[in-house]
Design a protein around this motif. Structure first.
Motif, PDB file in Angstrom:
ATOM      1  N   GLU A   1       0.834  -1.200   0.000  1.00 50.76           N
ATOM      2  CA  GLU A   1       0.000   0.000   0.000  1.00 50.76           C
ATOM      3  C   GLU A   1       0.873   1.256   0.000  1.00 50.76           C
ATOM      4  O   GLU A   1       0.560   2.249  -0.671  1.00 50.76           O
ATOM      5  CB  GLU A   1      -0.922  -0.005   1.217  1.00 50.76           C
ATOM      6  N   GLN A   2       1.998   1.206   0.738  1.00 51.63           N
ATOM      7  CA  GLN A   2       2.903   2.359   0.771  1.00 51.63           C
ATOM      8  C   GLN A   2       3.516   2.582  -0.616  1.00 51.63           C
ATOM      9  O   GLN A   2       3.671   3.732  -1.053  1.00 51.63           O
ATOM     10  CB  GLN A   2       4.008   2.136   1.808  1.00 51.63           C
ATOM     11  N   ILE A   3       3.836   1.510  -1.300  1.00 56.06           N
ATOM     12  CA  ILE A   3       4.368   1.634  -2.662  1.00 56.06           C
ATOM     13  C   ILE A   3       3.331   2.272  -3.568  1.00 56.06           C
ATOM     14  O   ILE A   3       3.648   3.149  -4.379  1.00 56.06           O
ATOM     15  CB  ILE A   3       4.784   0.245  -3.198  1.00 56.06           C
ATOM     16  N   ARG A   4       2.077   1.849  -3.409  1.00 53.27           N
ATOM     17  CA  ARG A   4       1.026   2.373  -4.273  1.00 53.27           C
ATOM     18  C   ARG A   4       0.766   3.854  -4.031  1.00 53.27           C
ATOM     19  O   ARG A   4       0.368   4.577  -4.950  1.00 53.27           O
ATOM     20  CB  ARG A   4      -0.251   1.561  -4.091  1.00 53.27           C
ATOM     21  N   THR A   5       0.981   4.311  -2.796  1.00 54.64           N
ATOM     22  CA  THR A   5       0.815   5.746  -2.541  1.00 54.64           C
ATOM     23  C   THR A   5       1.904   6.553  -3.239  1.00 54.64           C
ATOM     24  O   THR A   5       1.751   7.750  -3.459  1.00 54.64           O
ATOM     25  CB  THR A   5       0.849   6.052  -1.030  1.00 54.64           C
ATOM     26  N   MET A   6       3.012   5.873  -3.561  1.00 61.45           N
ATOM     27  CA  MET A   6       4.087   6.530  -4.301  1.00 61.45           C
ATOM     28  C   MET A   6       3.777   6.583  -5.794  1.00 61.45           C
ATOM     29  O   MET A   6       4.496   7.218  -6.558  1.00 61.45           O
ATOM     30  CB  MET A   6       5.405   5.778  -4.087  1.00 61.45           C
ATOM     31  N   LEU A   7       2.712   5.894  -6.206  1.00 61.41           N
ATOM     32  CA  LEU A   7       2.353   5.805  -7.620  1.00 61.41           C
ATOM     33  C   LEU A   7       1.079   6.618  -7.848  1.00 61.41           C
ATOM     34  O   LEU A   7      -0.028   6.125  -7.693  1.00 61.41           O
ATOM     35  CB  LEU A   7       2.129   4.341  -8.014  1.00 61.41           C
ATOM     36  N   PRO A   8       1.193   7.863  -8.209  1.00 59.94           N
ATOM     37  CA  PRO A   8       0.043   8.770  -8.244  1.00 59.94           C
ATOM     38  C   PRO A   8      -0.869   8.524  -9.441  1.00 59.94           C
ATOM     39  O   PRO A   8      -0.480   7.947 -10.454  1.00 59.94           O
ATOM     40  CB  PRO A   8       0.706  10.145  -8.354  1.00 59.94           C
ATOM     41  N   THR A   9      -2.094   8.997  -9.299  1.00 60.16           N
ATOM     42  CA  THR A   9      -3.072   9.004 -10.388  1.00 60.16           C
ATOM     43  C   THR A   9      -3.464  10.457 -10.644  1.00 60.16           C
ATOM     44  O   THR A   9      -4.024  11.114  -9.765  1.00 60.16           O
ATOM     45  CB  THR A   9      -4.311   8.174 -10.021  1.00 60.16           C
ATOM     46  N   PHE A  10      -3.149  10.947 -11.829  1.00 59.81           N
ATOM     47  CA  PHE A  10      -3.474  12.345 -12.147  1.00 59.81           C
ATOM     48  C   PHE A  10      -3.550  12.522 -13.656  1.00 59.81           C
ATOM     49  O   PHE A  10      -3.051  11.704 -14.439  1.00 59.81           O
ATOM     50  CB  PHE A  10      -2.441  13.305 -11.548  1.00 59.81           C
ATOM     51  N   ALA A  11      -4.195  13.595 -14.053  1.00 62.55           N
ATOM     52  CA  ALA A  11      -4.248  13.985 -15.461  1.00 62.55           C
ATOM     53  C   ALA A  11      -3.440  15.255 -15.644  1.00 62.55           C
ATOM     54  O   ALA A  11      -3.563  16.198 -14.854  1.00 62.55           O
ATOM     55  CB  ALA A  11      -5.691  14.209 -15.895  1.00 62.55           C
ATOM     56  N   LEU A  12      -2.609  15.266 -16.672  1.00 64.95           N
ATOM     57  CA  LEU A  12      -1.813  16.441 -17.011  1.00 64.95           C
ATOM     58  C   LEU A  12      -2.531  17.149 -18.159  1.00 64.95           C
ATOM     59  O   LEU A  12      -2.613  16.627 -19.271  1.00 64.95           O
ATOM     60  CB  LEU A  12      -0.411  16.009 -17.424  1.00 64.95           C
ATOM     61  N   ILE A  13      -3.079  18.327 -17.878  1.00 63.24           N
ATOM     62  CA  ILE A  13      -3.898  19.055 -18.846  1.00 63.24           C
ATOM     63  C   ILE A  13      -3.099  20.219 -19.423  1.00 63.24           C
ATOM     64  O   ILE A  13      -2.470  20.983 -18.687  1.00 63.24           O
ATOM     65  CB  ILE A  13      -5.188  19.587 -18.194  1.00 63.24           C
ATOM     66  N   ASP A  14      -3.124  20.333 -20.754  1.00 69.75           N
ATOM     67  CA  ASP A  14      -2.356  21.391 -21.421  1.00 69.75           C
ATOM     68  C   ASP A  14      -3.107  21.827 -22.680  1.00 69.75           C
ATOM     69  O   ASP A  14      -4.236  21.383 -22.925  1.00 69.75           O
ATOM     70  CB  ASP A  14      -0.951  20.881 -21.761  1.00 69.75           C
ATOM     71  N   LYS A  15      -2.485  22.661 -23.494  1.00 70.25           N
ATOM     72  CA  LYS A  15      -3.139  23.144 -24.705  1.00 70.25           C
ATOM     73  C   LYS A  15      -3.279  22.011 -25.718  1.00 70.25           C
ATOM     74  O   LYS A  15      -2.489  21.061 -25.740  1.00 70.25           O
ATOM     75  CB  LYS A  15      -2.361  24.304 -25.314  1.00 70.25           C
TER      76      LYS A  15
END
Length: 448
Positions: A366-380
């Protein structure tokens, strides 16, 4: 206007490491032959057997022939103040200029390629190799693959082209520093002129339609033209000119997206002339497995195709550093992490059941998974009415694409996943995205 129609035979495909074995020069006024020069040349390196079979020129034939340096002055005089003409001109020109330069002479003349000219002036033929053109046009072509025979046949082809050049193709190619002088002989001009000036990825294809090179650029048109903007004598440049038949492209909203697409496409298509990223993959991974006693064990091993690691590393040292950090933070057993032997075990005085120990292992995962983020990088985006989106899910690249309704499509990760195209994940592009996200946190939309 006078033309110097040139043909050479060589020991290989690029001038930097090969020699000329025969050269012929036909001085021509566009209608008839004014002068003919031909000689064997001693390249002072062995002629490969397959080239001997192709040309009929062997090592014994050139043993007593002059070196190129001995004829360089005469060759230079014949070429001076003439238009350098050849069938696939960049090949012959690169060799002659390179060897003239080695002999102390500078060659800087205009060039004409009879392959490109024939395509323009005599369209619709079933092929534009010299042998196909001479057969189709009734040109006497004796001594194939010998400099004299090929040069005389090319001179006759030039005469037919000049006679039929009603649209001024020759004048257009000779005007200024025309880019067509440097283009691959088989590449349609329309494909080069149709390239956009925006950011993206471009593809070079051979005659069979296979991608031979993939690149990225902030300005696709400018970058592709740069590939053909000079007459370098190295192997890659000459192979580009010889093998490139078509170009295509894909526009991208940002340089980062072009970087990702280039990397993914190289690993998908394996173009023969791409070398830089083919081996750029993580070598080691952190794996978890259950042993015969039911204990969850961790190990840093080389990446295997059949198993997905929890985390990847470029070196085994990086992996062991992370594993030792987990041992210290959570109290994992060094033996069960394959760090030490039973005698050196960090918890040798403590008795664990698999159920008890596996709770710690689950905590580490679980600690490893917290190091693996989920996000979207939004740009032009490519257009003003859209946004580019790169989705990182649990520390891995999920995909990228373009969205038009930012508020609606960023409501949930599920909605976003259906709006973009999957991308094959690898350590190289993953690190690119993570560095970009660290540098521009304002572009990130995090999902929990």
């Amino acid at each position: 206007m006078l033309y110097a129609v040139v043909d050479i035979e060589t020991t290989g495909s690029f001038a930097a490491a090969n020699g000329i074995t025969e050269i012929a020069i036909v001085i021509h006024d566009g209608k008839k032959v004014l002068h003919f020069y031909e000689t064997l040349v001693n390249p002072h390196i062995p002629i490969p057997y397959f080239i001997q079979r192709l040309t009929g020129i062997n090592n014994a034939m050139v043993a007593n022939a002059p070196s190129f340096s001995e004829i360089a002055g005469q060759v230079h005089e014949l070429l001076q103040d003439k238009v350098f003409v050849a069938h696939n001109v960049n090949f012959d020109y690169s060799f002659v200029r390179h060897h003239l330069q080695d002999a102390g002479y500078k060659l800087d003349t205009k060039k004409l390629c009879t392959v490109r000219l024939a395509r323009k002036v005599l369209p619709g033929l079933n092929g534009y190799s010299l042998s196909k053109l001479t057969a189709r046009l009734g040109i006497n072509h004796a001594n194939h693959h010998r400099a004299g025979g090929d040069a005389l046949a090319t001179a006759d082809l030039l005469a037919i082209i000049t006679q039929n050049d009603t649209e001024g193709a020759i004048a257009a190619m000779l005007k200024g520093r025309n880019s067509e002088q440097y283009m691959p002989p088989h590449l349609p001009v329309a494909e080069l002129e149709g390239l956009p000036s925006g950011t993206g990825v471009y593809y070079f294809y051979n005659a069979a339609g296979k991608a031979i090179y993939i690149g990225k650029a902030r300005n696709i048109r400018k970058r592709v033209r740069n590939h053909f903007s000079n007459n370098k004598v190295n192997r890659q440049k000459q192979d580009f000119l010889k093998e490139t038949h078509h170009i295509s492209y894909k526009e991208c909203g940002t340089e980062l997206m072009a970087h990702i697409l280039e990397s993914a496409e190289i690993r998908k298509l394996w173009p023969v002339h791409n070398r830089s990223q083919k081996g750029y993959l993580a070598q080691y991974g952190l794996f978890v497995y259950e042993d015969m006693q039911g204990f969850m064990r961790f190990a840093v091993e080389k990446i295997r195709r059949s198993l997905k690691p929890l985390y990847t590393f470029n070196t085994v040292t990086e992996g062991h550093f992370m594993l030792r950090q987990l041992i210290e933070d959570i109290g994992l057993c060094t033996r069960l992490c394959n760090i030490s032997s039973a005698a050196e075990c960090s918890c040798k005085d403590q008795a664990h059941t698999p159920e008890e120990y596996n709770k710690k292992a689950a905590q580490a995962i679980e600690q490893i998974r917290t190091m693996l983020p989920t996000f979207a990088l939004i740009d032009k985006g490519i257009d003003d009415n859209e946004y580019s989106c790169i989705l990182m899910k649990n520390g891995n690249i999920f995909g990228m694409g373009y969205i038009t309704d930012r508020a609606e499509q960023l409501k949930s990760i599920t909605a976003l996943e259906s709006s973009i195209e999957p991308v094959q994940d690898n350590d190289y592009i993953r690190n690119l995205v993570l560095r970009h996200a660290t540098e521009y946190p304002e572009k990130c939309v995090t999902f929990y």
